[in-house]
Design a protein around this motif. Structure first.
Motif, PDB file in Angstrom:
ATOM      1  N   TYR A  53      -4.239  -5.885   6.553  1.00 59.68           N
ATOM      2  CA  TYR A  53      -4.314  -4.636   6.169  1.00 59.68           C
ATOM      3  C   TYR A  53      -2.999  -4.317   5.481  1.00 59.68           C
ATOM      4  CZ  TYR A  53      -5.042   0.177   6.457  1.00 59.68           C
ATOM      5  OH  TYR A  53      -4.950   1.639   6.106  1.00 59.68           O
ATOM      6  N   GLN A 110       0.680  18.418  11.682  1.00 55.60           N
ATOM      7  CA  GLN A 110       0.909  17.421  10.433  1.00 55.60           C
ATOM      8  C   GLN A 110       1.902  18.042   9.557  1.00 55.60           C
ATOM      9  OE1 GLN A 110      -2.827  15.907   8.677  1.00 55.60           O
ATOM     10  NE2 GLN A 110      -3.642  15.292  10.477  1.00 55.60           N
ATOM     11  N   VAL A 121      -3.661   8.779  10.988  1.00 58.03           N
ATOM     12  CA  VAL A 121      -3.244  10.133  10.821  1.00 58.03           C
ATOM     13  C   VAL A 121      -2.143  10.233   9.684  1.00 58.03           C
ATOM     14  CG1 VAL A 121      -4.073  11.030  12.963  1.00 58.03           C
ATOM     15  CG2 VAL A 121      -1.688   9.869  12.842  1.00 58.03           C
ATOM     16  N   TYR A 127      -7.524   9.251   8.643  1.00 60.62           N
ATOM     17  CA  TYR A 127      -7.736   9.742   7.275  1.00 60.62           C
ATOM     18  C   TYR A 127      -8.851   8.592   6.507  1.00 60.62           C
ATOM     19  CZ  TYR A 127      -6.198  11.407   2.804  1.00 60.62           C
ATOM     20  OH  TYR A 127      -6.126  12.145   1.602  1.00 60.62           O
ATOM     21  N   ARG A 128      -8.653   7.519   7.083  1.00 64.09           N
ATOM     22  CA  ARG A 128      -9.715   6.520   6.368  1.00 64.09           C
ATOM     23  C   ARG A 128     -11.160   6.961   6.543  1.00 64.09           C
ATOM     24  NH1 ARG A 128      -5.175   2.908   8.245  1.00 64.09           N
ATOM     25  NH2 ARG A 128      -5.976   3.175  10.425  1.00 64.09           N
ATOM     26  N   LYS A 162       0.957   7.958   9.914  1.00 65.74           N
ATOM     27  CA  LYS A 162       2.172   7.729  10.483  1.00 65.74           C
ATOM     28  C   LYS A 162       2.998   6.783   9.459  1.00 65.74           C
ATOM     29  CE  LYS A 162       0.726   5.855  14.061  1.00 65.74           C
ATOM     30  NZ  LYS A 162      -0.857   5.974  13.822  1.00 65.74           N
ATOM     31  N   THR A 163       2.240   5.797   9.071  1.00 68.22           N
ATOM     32  CA  THR A 163       3.221   4.620   8.196  1.00 68.22           C
ATOM     33  C   THR A 163       3.209   5.203   6.840  1.00 68.22           C
ATOM     34  OG1 THR A 163       1.998   2.746   9.438  1.00 68.22           O
ATOM     35  CG2 THR A 163       2.992   2.457   7.176  1.00 68.22           C
ATOM     36  N   HIS A 164       2.284   6.130   6.725  1.00 63.85           N
ATOM     37  CA  HIS A 164       2.721   6.771   5.022  1.00 63.85           C
ATOM     38  C   HIS A 164       3.943   7.739   5.354  1.00 63.85           C
ATOM     39  CE1 HIS A 164       0.908   8.864   1.364  1.00 63.85           C
ATOM     40  NE2 HIS A 164       1.884   9.709   1.891  1.00 63.85           N
ATOM     41  N   GLN A 175       0.683  -1.230  -0.194  1.00 58.31           N
ATOM     42  CA  GLN A 175       0.097  -0.086  -0.095  1.00 58.31           C
ATOM     43  C   GLN A 175       0.846   1.237   0.086  1.00 58.31           C
ATOM     44  OE1 GLN A 175      -2.246   0.451   3.425  1.00 58.31           O
ATOM     45  NE2 GLN A 175      -3.309   2.114   2.791  1.00 58.31           N
ATOM     46  N   SER A 217       2.646  13.559  -1.512  1.00 60.02           N
ATOM     47  CA  SER A 217       1.495  12.786  -1.519  1.00 60.02           C
ATOM     48  C   SER A 217       0.747  12.741  -0.131  1.00 60.02           C
ATOM     49  CB  SER A 217       1.468  11.349  -2.140  1.00 60.02           C
ATOM     50  OG  SER A 217       2.082  10.623  -1.379  1.00 60.02           O
ATOM     51  N   TYR A 218       1.511  13.164   0.662  1.00 61.12           N
ATOM     52  CA  TYR A 218       0.862  13.329   2.155  1.00 61.12           C
ATOM     53  C   TYR A 218       0.250  14.843   2.118  1.00 61.12           C
ATOM     54  CZ  TYR A 218       0.456  13.750   7.092  1.00 61.12           C
ATOM     55  OH  TYR A 218      -0.164  13.615   8.357  1.00 61.12           O
ATOM     56  N   PRO A 248      -1.223  17.486   4.388  1.00 64.88           N
ATOM     57  CA  PRO A 248      -1.601  17.873   5.708  1.00 64.88           C
ATOM     58  C   PRO A 248      -2.882  18.522   6.045  1.00 64.88           C
ATOM     59  CG  PRO A 248       0.526  18.596   4.814  1.00 64.88           C
ATOM     60  CD  PRO A 248      -0.118  18.309   3.703  1.00 64.88           C
ATOM     61  N   ASN A 277       1.211   4.356  18.448  1.00 63.88           N
ATOM     62  CA  ASN A 277       0.327   4.995  18.687  1.00 63.88           C
ATOM     63  C   ASN A 277       0.580   5.439  20.164  1.00 63.88           C
ATOM     64  OD1 ASN A 277      -1.142   4.450  16.507  1.00 63.88           O
ATOM     65  ND2 ASN A 277      -1.939   2.461  17.259  1.00 63.88           N
ATOM     66  N   GLY A 296      -2.558   9.099  16.818  1.00 62.51           N
ATOM     67  CA  GLY A 296      -3.762   8.209  16.725  1.00 62.51           C
ATOM     68  C   GLY A 296      -3.656   7.454  15.330  1.00 62.51           C
ATOM     69  N   PHE A 297      -4.568   6.511  15.390  1.00 67.36           N
ATOM     70  CA  PHE A 297      -4.468   5.568  14.350  1.00 67.36           C
ATOM     71  C   PHE A 297      -5.074   6.378  12.991  1.00 67.36           C
ATOM     72  CE2 PHE A 297      -9.133   4.903  14.993  1.00 67.36           C
ATOM     73  CZ  PHE A 297      -8.929   4.721  16.391  1.00 67.36           C
TER      74      PHE A 297
HETATM   75  N1  LIG Z   1      -2.544  13.287   5.396  1.00 63.68           N
HETATM   76  C1  LIG Z   1      -2.605  12.572   4.245  1.00 63.68           C
HETATM   77  N2  LIG Z   1      -2.592  12.602   3.019  1.00 63.68           N
HETATM   78  C2  LIG Z   1      -2.663  11.646   2.087  1.00 63.68           C
HETATM   79  N3  LIG Z   1      -2.863  10.120   2.352  1.00 63.68           N
HETATM   80  C3  LIG Z   1      -2.818   9.974   3.752  1.00 63.68           C
HETATM   81  C4  LIG Z   1      -2.976  11.017   4.657  1.00 63.68           C
HETATM   82  N4  LIG Z   1      -2.903  10.569   6.111  1.00 63.68           N
HETATM   83  C5  LIG Z   1      -3.099   9.156   5.651  1.00 63.68           C
HETATM   84  N5  LIG Z   1      -3.226   9.119   4.357  1.00 63.68           N
HETATM   85  C6  LIG Z   1      -3.637   7.642   3.840  1.00 63.68           C
HETATM   86  O1  LIG Z   1      -4.585   7.099   4.742  1.00 63.68           O
HETATM   87  C7  LIG Z   1      -4.246   5.653   4.805  1.00 63.68           C
HETATM   88  C8  LIG Z   1      -3.874   5.594   6.553  1.00 63.68           C
HETATM   89  O2  LIG Z   1      -2.666   5.970   6.744  1.00 63.68           O
HETATM   90  P1  LIG Z   1      -1.580   5.411   7.565  1.00 63.68           P
HETATM   91  O3  LIG Z   1      -1.718   3.910   7.386  1.00 63.68           O
HETATM   92  O4  LIG Z   1      -0.293   5.823   7.111  1.00 63.68           O
HETATM   93  O5  LIG Z   1      -1.872   5.807   8.975  1.00 63.68           O
HETATM   94  P2  LIG Z   1      -1.502   5.299  10.351  1.00 63.68           P
HETATM   95  O6  LIG Z   1      -1.170   6.411  11.259  1.00 63.68           O
HETATM   96  O7  LIG Z   1      -0.173   4.449  10.210  1.00 63.68           O
HETATM   97  O8  LIG Z   1      -2.279   4.489  10.996  1.00 63.68           O
HETATM   98  P3  LIG Z   1      -2.485   3.123  11.704  1.00 63.68           P
HETATM   99  O9  LIG Z   1      -2.560   3.847  13.236  1.00 63.68           O
HETATM  100  O10 LIG Z   1      -3.846   2.306  11.538  1.00 63.68           O
HETATM  101  O11 LIG Z   1      -1.143   2.469  11.631  1.00 63.68           O
HETATM  102  C9  LIG Z   1      -3.179   5.579   4.032  1.00 63.68           C
HETATM  103  O12 LIG Z   1      -3.428   4.840   2.729  1.00 63.68           O
HETATM  104  C10 LIG Z   1      -2.428   6.614   3.865  1.00 63.68           C
HETATM  105  O13 LIG Z   1      -1.808   6.703   2.709  1.00 63.68           O
END
Ligand SMILES: Nc1ncnc2c1ncn2[C@@H]1O[C@H](COP(=O)(O)OP(=O)(O)OP(=O)(O)O)[C@@H](O)[C@H]1O
Ligand SMILES: [Mg+2]
Length: 331
Positions: A286, A43, A84, A203-204, A86-88, A25, A33-34, A36, A166, A81-82
């Motif tokens: 996931y 952010q 937001v 963001y989801r 972070k992994t991106h 993913q 592509s992030y 804020p 988290n 938090g979840f």
């Molecule tokens: N600000 C943003 N701009 C663009 N895409 C985003 C943004 N925030 C999140 N995403 C997208 O939303 C989805 C969820 O983000 P991501 O998995 O990075 O969140 P996370 O904080 O790691 O969540 P988790 O707590 O579930 O691990 C991903 O597909 C990511 O690319």
């Protein structure tokens, strides 16, 4: 009909290493592509701090070229938090680092040490420009000590570390273990990290009012038939039992190559151990973006209230957010 319970994967050290890259993913995740959310300044601040962190890798050119300040910390820690992003952001940072670089979950690194032994794992990772550790959640004092030692030794040889969680570093393990030396260990590790707190909404856009889709049992078979490729069908309880027989580090291979999974007769879990295994399993689904079809209790309801009130609350909520996404055809 294929069953998850027929799959008993094994995993070698080489296979773990080959998998130390961002999940499918996030192959194209970049800082650009992030997007804020301007309601949450942390952010865009995080994006700026990550750019600053990468400046150490820019070739130093002329007299006025930017030099990494000697006080710069070797680690960066993204807390929030979840959903937001972070992994991106972690994957975006990984893409900007020069080779060799690694990206994995905390569990993948501890299984690497388990598979190869400490010294071989250290020798293998040594010399990397960057090691990314997603989901730095410490549930086990032994694992913490090993990771703490590994990261400290890698930092001493010039590797930089980026991690997400988290939970901020000094709250890791909070409410689970009280052992003083465990907390000291985390303090020493936390001192190496610049901690960035990222606020924001999932963001989801799946808040906890959203529901995981449950298909009526009678319709499940025809729903499965709509998928092409490899799709397994199992009773939920059988999968829960099976997850106890496979080490969580191998779940990644358990779901490898699947196009969807179907779970029948989903029920509320009564054992915390089962619940935590399901969380680890959902994480792998996931990462691989494997859709879930399910009948019975809606999957966002499988964690009992007393579990949701305990020390692993955030883990459960994250798994719920992910199951909502995966049952809504977002895989
Ligand atoms: N600000 C943003 N701009 C663009 N895409 C985003 C943004 N925030 C999140 N995403 C997208 O939303 C989805 C969820 O983000 P991501 O998995 O990075 O969140 P996370 O904080 O790691 O969540 P988790 O707590 O579930 O691990 C991903 O597909 C990511 O690319
Ligand atoms: Mg994440």
């Amino acid at each position: 009909m294929e069953h998850l319970t027929d799959r008993l994967p094994t995993l070698t050290g080489d296979e773990i290493i080959a998998h130390l890259v961002p999940p499918r993913q996030f192959v194209d995740a970049t800082l650009d592509s992030y997007r804020p959310d301007h309601d949450y300044p942390s952010q865009s601040e995080a994006v700026a701090a990550i750019r600053e962190f990468t400046s150490a890798w820019k070739p130093s050119g002329g007299l006025f070229s930017r030099r990494r300040s000697s006080s710069a910390l070797p680690g960066i820690y993204l807390d929030g938090g979840f959903g937001v992003g972070k992994t991106h952001l972690l994957a975006a940072l990984w893409h900007l680092a020069p080779p060799r670089k690694y990206f994995g979950t905390f569990l993948e690194y501890t299984s690497l040490v388990g598979a190869l032994g400490y010294q071989s794992a250290f020798q293998l990772l040594k010399g990397a420009s960057l090691i990314c550790i997603d989901e730095f959640e410490l549930d086990d004092p032994g694992d913490t000590r090993i990771m703490s030692r590994l990261l400290t030794e890698l930092v001493a040889t010039g590797t930089r570390i980026a991690a997400t969680s988290n939970t901020p570093p000094n709250a890791l393990g909070e409410g689970r273990f009280a052992a003083q030396d465990f907390l000291r260990e985390i303090d020493a590790l936390a001192a190496q990290f610049l901690t960035l707190r990222i606020d924001g909404l999932d963001y989801r856009r799946r808040d906890l009012e959203g529901h995981a889709v449950s298909t009526p049992a009678a319709d499940l078979e025809s729903a499965v038939a709509k998928y092409s490729g490899v799709i397994t069908t199992d009773r939920f309880a059988d999968v829960v039992n099976h997850l106890a027989k496979v080490h969580p580090s191998k779940y990644v291979k358990l779901v490898d190559g699947l196009d969807a999974i179907a779970l029948t007769d989903v029920r509320v879990l009564t054992s915390q151990t089962d619940a935590l295994r399901l969380v680890a399993f959902v994480d792998r689904l996931y990462d691989a973006q494997i859709p879930i079809l399910a009948s019975g209790t809606s999957l966002d309801q499988v964690f009992a209230d007393d579990m949701l009130a305990g020390g692993y609350r955030k883990k459960y909520l994250r798994a719920v957010s992910r199951m909502i996404a995966l049952t809504n055809g977002e895989g």
